[in-house]
Design an enzyme around this catalytic site. Structure first.
Site, short mmCIF file in Angstrom:
data_model
loop_
_atom_site.label_atom_id
_atom_site.label_comp_id
_atom_site.label_asym_id
_atom_site.label_seq_id
_atom_site.Cartn_x
_atom_site.Cartn_y
_atom_site.Cartn_z
CG ASP A 78 -1.68 -1.23 1.43
OD1 ASP A 78 -2.24 -1.72 0.44
OD2 ASP A 78 -1.75 -1.74 2.57
CG ASP A 105 -2.57 -4.49 -1.41
OD1 ASP A 105 -3.75 -4.80 -1.67
OD2 ASP A 105 -2.03 -4.78 -0.34
CG ASP A 108 -5.29 -1.26 2.86
OD1 ASP A 108 -6.06 -0.52 2.21
OD2 ASP A 108 -4.97 -2.40 2.49
NE ARG A 110 -11.16 -4.24 -1.27
CZ ARG A 110 -10.19 -5.15 -1.18
NH1 ARG A 110 -8.97 -4.77 -0.83
NH2 ARG A 110 -10.44 -6.42 -1.43
#
Length: 440
Positions: free
Chosen positions: A220, A259, A263, A318
């Protein structure tokens, strides 16, 4: 050791709190000189500005002494600044775009690694789809891939210590291919930076991920892993020169080399993400990364995050997907384009409050797709606008996606907010103010 208080934080062995720049040479030992933008460098999160204002608040490196204020222009200098000075508060000014990609993917590959051999060995027609690759030996194509991945991992990841501010100087500051790890530390500020997503050189094939299998990647741009009191403000996250549309396909699946953009996982808490741009990406933000029993034990009661005045543009999904946490999301603008899947993912024990947001959807995309139900959890979704009209997101979802009935009422009311803008005014406000380069 004498201590002195600066901006409410106690620090050790300081002569004063005046901002000076230490130009890092890789050993963090160059002489100090007066530095620009001292006001911005030492700004702290305003009171009541989201979950990161809870308790002690978030001050980052505002208490740094002159010996621990750095200006960096290379990846080596940046990493040196992160480790210099032990546990002392620090301010790191990033100047220009720092390339963390490394020389090339080939430079990370261990002797014997051969992607053609990897594709031949794990072709579903040969390997099948009933077992994953986790048990493969160290000298197998998968084992050599893991070792190569470890080399890249060590290069592109940078551990951010507690009591740190990382701030971009000017309009073009940022990172290409970096993965900042805010892992198990408290009190971090990251502002005014552009992040071009890391490109995983060695994605893993998982034949058991969906019926068709999937390529899974690491890295990330920002990974908040057990971090607390984190303020992410006025940053831009993008795939840059390598959007998914440029990636090849193998075994009939996209060779996914990205990715997440940011996060927030593993019992992270008290995070505010404000005035950021998240654009041109697939799997954007996770709040909580698993439904497993071991994760439940860690995450339950944590993952308190605020999102406000962010621009989410041309994303697939997301934005964010939420598990467990009390997530407060207001005054954000969501712009859907080709390939749109959903914005808010409603996951296990999530308590999402999504209010005063604006959504711009193209023709053919229904408002019912804005919400995606992954597990049985309720949410609050009041005063939201879709294409300029007030829309009950839960009602339209339940009408258009009858197999995924959502319940209204998150069970809590956010108390940590600054000014809330009218939802209909959000596109004009956010589109002109969010992202890197807007701070002075």
């Amino acid at each position: 050791m004498r201590t002195q208080k600066c901006h409410g934080r106690v620090i050790g062995a300081l002569v004063g709190c005046t901002a000076l720049v230490l130009a890092v040479t890789g050993t963090a030992s160059a002489s100090a000189r007066p530095g620009p933008r001292a006001g911005l460098d030492r700004q702290v999160l305003p009171a009541r500005d989201g979950w990161a204002a809870y308790g002690t608040g978030t001050t980052g490196g505002a208490a740094a002494g002159s010996a621990h204020v750095y200006t960096v222009t290379t990846w080596d200098q940046f990493k040196a600044a992160l480790t210099d000075g032990g546990t002392a508060p620090r301010i790191i000014r990033v100047k220009g775009t720092i390339d963390a990609d490394g020389p090339s993917c080939a430079s990370f590959a261990v002797p014997g690694y051969d992607f053609a051999a990897y594709l031949k060995t794990y072709d579903p027609a040969v390997w099948g789809r009933g077992k994953n690759l986790d048990g493969e030996s160290a000298d197998s194509p998968e084992g050599l891939r893991r070792a190569s991945e470890a080399n890249q991992d060590a290069f592109v990841k940078a551990l951010v210590p507690a009591d740190t501010t990382i701030v971009g100087i000017g309009k073009d500051a940022g990172f290409k291919g970096a993965s900042l790890q805010i892992k198990g530390v408290d009190n971090v500020i990251v502002r005014n930076l552009s992040f071009e997503s890391p490109l995983d050189c060695f994605p893993q094939w998982d034949p058991t991920d969906t019926a068709d299998g999937n390529w899974n990647s690491e890295y990330d741009s920002v990974d908040i892993y057990g971090g607390t009191h984190v303020w992410m403000d006025h940053n831009t996250f993008t795939d840059g020169a390598h959007p998914d549309s440029t990636l090849p396909h193998y075994y009939g699946r996209i060779y996914e080399q990205h990715d997440g953009e940011m996060d927030i996982v593993k019992a992270s808490d008290y995070v505010t993400a404000s005035w950021n741009v998240f654009e041109n990406h697939d799997k954007t933000i996770l709040v909580g990364n698993s439904d497993s029993a071991s994760t439940v034990a860690v995450d339950r009661g944590h993952l308190k995050v605020t999102f406000h005045h962010n621009l989410f543009s041309n994303l697939v999904e997301r934005a964010p997907r939420v598990r467990f946490g009390q997530a407060d999301s207001y005054n954000n603008h969501f712009v859907a384009k080709d390939g749109y899947g959903y914005s808010y993912g409603i996951g296990t024990e999530s308590q999402l409050v999504a209010e005063h947001d604006a959504f711009t959807l193209p023709d053919g995309v229904q408002a019912g797709t804005i919400l995606k139900k992954w597990n049985e959890s309720s949410l609050t979704a009041d005063d939201n606008y879709v294409n300029g009209s007030p829309t009950d997101l839960i009602a339209v979802h339940n009408a258009q996606v009858p197999g995924e009935i959502l319940r209204s009422g998150a069970g809590w009311t956010p108390a940590l907010r600054t000014a809330v803008d009218p939802a209909r005014a959000v596109p004009g406000i956010v589109d002109h103010g969010a992202g890197a380069g807007h701070l002075r």
